[in-house]
Design a protein around this motif. Structure first.
Motif, PDB file in Angstrom:
ATOM      1  N   THR A  53       0.854  -1.193   0.000  1.00 47.99           N
ATOM      2  CA  THR A  53       0.000   0.000   0.000  1.00 47.99           C
ATOM      3  C   THR A  53       0.884   1.234   0.000  1.00 47.99           C
ATOM      4  OG1 THR A  53      -1.973   1.060   0.954  1.00 47.99           O
ATOM      5  CG2 THR A  53      -0.286   0.317   2.506  1.00 47.99           C
ATOM      6  N   ALA A  79      -5.494   2.953   3.569  1.00 47.50           N
ATOM      7  CA  ALA A  79      -4.166   2.330   3.698  1.00 47.50           C
ATOM      8  C   ALA A  79      -3.918   1.906   5.140  1.00 47.50           C
ATOM      9  CB  ALA A  79      -3.092   3.299   3.211  1.00 47.50           C
ATOM     10  N   GLN A 373      -3.795  -0.838  -3.097  1.00 45.53           N
ATOM     11  CA  GLN A 373      -4.786  -0.244  -2.208  1.00 45.53           C
ATOM     12  C   GLN A 373      -6.152  -0.179  -2.875  1.00 45.53           C
ATOM     13  OE1 GLN A 373      -4.474   0.251   0.990  1.00 45.53           O
ATOM     14  NE2 GLN A 373      -6.639   0.834   1.091  1.00 45.53           N
TER      15      GLN A 373
END
Length: 386
Positions: A53, A79, A373
């Motif tokens: 991420t 995230a 993400q």
């Protein structure tokens, strides 16, 4: 009665996430993939350490025909949410440049984490499963002998075909009447034409630059290759580049536009080649100096010529003749049109029970963990309503 509540096609990042979350919500989930094991793209990502991420995730770092589409999912599963999951599983991680988070160990840890989450949700997983006929009648989807009232398309795009990537998601979406935004390679090296062969001869040389395509600008490393240009800065601008358009590279970012004139006052007996060699790799400095064709001491060069040299170095124009294609593209731009999907649930607006998530959708992030993400967030969003 259907055997499952949902059938998810594609056991990559988005499919695994969606299956795990839906399973843990009590749904009976079947996760299918034609590959012999799950998460193959996860395993090769980040040099095998999975850039899972980016802490700077924001909707404006994604490309889509609808720039607002990603806001809902990214805002509801952040995230930090994924990082919390990583930490609950005891996976050590570190931050590299520009907010990128990587495993200290191996990308295998992320795949094992997702499989563990699927196991907690009692998800049924079928790998090496050739997905044949898919039928939809009376509110039920049939995939082979399996049935469910919900079908999730999570088979990604055609980037990295050697990993088994295909355009299956688009073909299936079109069959159900969903539009597809023309897919093209993204986060991909650019190729240069023969008349710029001297730069291809710098193959292996890398330096920090600011690369620009249109209004997009990225400060990272550029790498010369035997076919053209690569490196993080080039991969980033490739997503914004279109055939026939130039890109510009600032080889000396942060320099005052008058820096060469100031150097002439301070060090009149030095040469342009020497000045460039102090800031750039030697082979690159030599090539740029030859192209600028300003030999001798800079004391003997007119300010006008030095100003023009500084301008060229700050915006050296290349006109790529193409990209290295889907074979080398990390992701795909385009895909299933967001106009046909709900940004809240990822459900098809006009086809009950059909969903699309992850890279299959026309949402593409920057390099550096943004696409993972999106996979986590879009998978999570769909799982809330399966």
């Amino acid at each position: 009665m259907p055997q499952y509540d949902a059938i998810i096609l594609g056991a990559g990042a988005a499919g695994l996430m969606c299956a795990a979350v839906a399973g843990q919500r009590g749904r009976r989930v079947l996760l299918l993939d034609h590959a012999d094991r799950v998460g193959k793209k996860i395993l090769i990502s980040g040099g095998g350490r999975c850039n899972f991420t980016n802490i700077h995730t924001a909707p404006d770092r994604y490309l889509s025909a609808n720039p607002h589409f990603a806001k809902s999912a990214l805002g509801r599963y952040t995230a930090q949410d994924f990082l919390d999951l990583v930490e609950r599983h005891g996976i050590a991680w570190h931050e590299k440049t520009l907010g990128q988070l990587f495993c200290d160990g191996s990308a295998r840890q992320i795949v094992d984490m997702l499989l563990d989450e699927c196991a907690r949700g009692e998800v049924t997983i079928g790998t090496g499963h050739s997905i044949g006929a898919i039928d939809h009648a009376d509110g039920v989807y049939r995939v082979g002998d399996d049935t469910a009232p919900a079908l999730v398309i999570a088979t990604g795009g055609p980037s990295i075909p050697k990993m088994g990537a295909t355009s299956f998601a688009y073909d299936l979406a079109r069959r159900f009447g969903l539009k597809v935004v023309e897919p093209r390679p993204a986060l991909v090296p650019l190729t240069l034409p023969p008349d710029q062969a001297l730069f291809r001869e710098l193959s292996g040389v890398s330096t920090d630059v600011v690369a620009r395509a249109g209004k997009a600008a990225f400060p990272e490393a550029a790498l010369f290759t035997h076919r053209g240009l690569s490196g993080p800065a080039i991969l980033q601008v490739s997503s914004y580049w279109r055939h026939g358009e130039p890109i510009a590279i600032d080889f000396l970012p942060g320099r005052n536009p008058a820096w060469l004139i100031e150097a002439k006052r301070a060090r009149p007996r030095t040469t342009l080649r020497k000045l460039l060699g102090e800031a750039l790799p030697d082979r690159l400095a030599e090539t740029l100096a030859e192209q600028l064709a300003l030999p001798g001491d800079i004391a003997n060069l007119a300010d006008r010529k030095l100003h023009e040299a500084a301008r060229r170095l700050a915006g050296w124009t290349f006109l790529p003749n193409g990209t290295e294609g889907f074979a080398k593209a990390e992701v795909t731009i385009g895909g299933i049109s967001t106009a046909d999907l709900s940004s809240q649930t990822m459900a098809a607006r006009k086809v009950p029970g059909l969903y699309a998530i992850g890279e299959a959708v026309d949402v593409t992030g920057w390099l550096g963990g943004y696409n993972f993400q999106w996979a986590w967030a879009s998978g999570w969003a769909a799982a809330q309503v399966l």
